[in-house]
Design a protein around this motif. Structure first.
Motif, PDB file in Angstrom:
ATOM      1  N   GLN A 156       7.592  -3.409  82.118  1.00 18.04           N
ATOM      2  CA  GLN A 156       7.715  -2.335  81.137  1.00 18.04           C
ATOM      3  C   GLN A 156       7.006  -2.684  79.838  1.00 18.04           C
ATOM      4  OE1 GLN A 156      12.043  -2.664  82.012  1.00 18.04           O
ATOM      5  NE2 GLN A 156      12.060  -0.504  81.430  1.00 18.04           N
TER       6      GLN A 156
ATOM      7  N   THR B 188       2.171   1.016  80.546  1.00 19.43           N
ATOM      8  CA  THR B 188       2.804  -0.224  80.110  1.00 19.43           C
ATOM      9  C   THR B 188       2.777  -0.314  78.586  1.00 19.43           C
ATOM     10  OG1 THR B 188       2.015  -1.324  82.122  1.00 19.43           O
ATOM     11  CG2 THR B 188       2.768  -2.735  80.324  1.00 19.43           C
TER      12      THR B 188
ATOM     13  N   THR C 297       0.413  -6.999  86.416  1.00 19.79           N
ATOM     14  CA  THR C 297       1.217  -5.772  86.377  1.00 19.79           C
ATOM     15  C   THR C 297       1.003  -4.921  87.626  1.00 19.79           C
ATOM     16  OG1 THR C 297      -0.528  -4.669  85.068  1.00 19.79           O
ATOM     17  CG2 THR C 297       1.322  -5.640  83.857  1.00 19.79           C
TER      18      THR C 297
END
Length: 215
Positions: free
Chosen positions: A48, A73, A42
């Motif tokens: 997302q 997240t 990430t």
């Protein structure tokens, strides 16, 4: 919607990708087999939503799960069958998770949950929610915070832990409780994880301290 898959079983991970990428508004941007890998991914490829198997986001990896949630997240935990599912749900909710589905949920429910999380909405399985309400209403739950360490265990887990504290081996516990050796080991592992200890000795010390009149 950008989704990262955290799943260590290749066939299941492939199935998740096929289901999600069949949707025109969802893209799987990365795959990893561990939570540390998800955190690293990430940082390179913002996602997302992270879809993660429950077994990869508990115990020693809980601090990493908190870090992932704190960075904004959304995490969807795919829950595995457990003896104490409500305790596991409380654990991940405290870490910041807002998505929780059975690992065997249908494809449509999975897609719906990912979309809800991308909109910053919770996606908790309705059955788990109902069970959680009952769990928190039980005496001693106190809003989900156990009054004593051993209150975090199921009755069977506590039995196993107390016999460990008495010095019994796994084989002796299995005979005493009429359980298989594998079941005893499973209860012992779950107890140690839930109590945050790493050895039988630490478990025995905690049990004896918690059971003493001065505890």
């Amino acid at each position: 919607m950008r989704v990262l898959l955290c799943e260590d079983q290749e066939v299941f991970r492939l199935g998740l990708r096929v289901v999600l990428e069949a949707q025109p508004d969802i893209a799987v941007v990365a795959e990893t087999a561990s939570l540390p890998g998800a955190l690293a991914a990430t940082a390179q490829v913002p996602a997302q939503v992270v879809v993660a198997r429950q077994g990869l986001v508990e115990g020693a990896t809980l601090p990493l799960l908190r870090d992932l949630c704190r960075q904004g997240t959304a995490v969807l935990v795919l829950a595995e069958p457990r003896e104490d599912p409500c305790g596991d749900l409380v654990e991940v909710l405290r870490a910041g998770v807002r998505g929780y589905l059975p690992r065997r949920a249908c494809a449509a429910r999975l897609v719906e949950a990912v979309r809800a999380l991308s909109r910053h909405e919770p996606a908790i399985d309705s059955t788990a929610t109902s069970e959680l309400v009952r769990y928190l209403a039980e005496p001693g739950a106190a809003g989900g915070l156990p009054q004593r360490p051993l209150d975090r265990l199921t009755d069977r887990q506590r039995e196993v832990a107390e016999l460990v504290a008495q010095g019994l081996s796994n084989e002796e516990i299995a005979r005493r409780l009429f359980l298989s050796l594998a079941t005893v080991k499973s209860h012992l592992t779950a107890s140690m994880r839930r109590l945050g200890v790493r050895s039988r000795t630490q478990l025995a010390i905690l049990v004896n301290r918690d059971s003493s009149p001065a505890a």
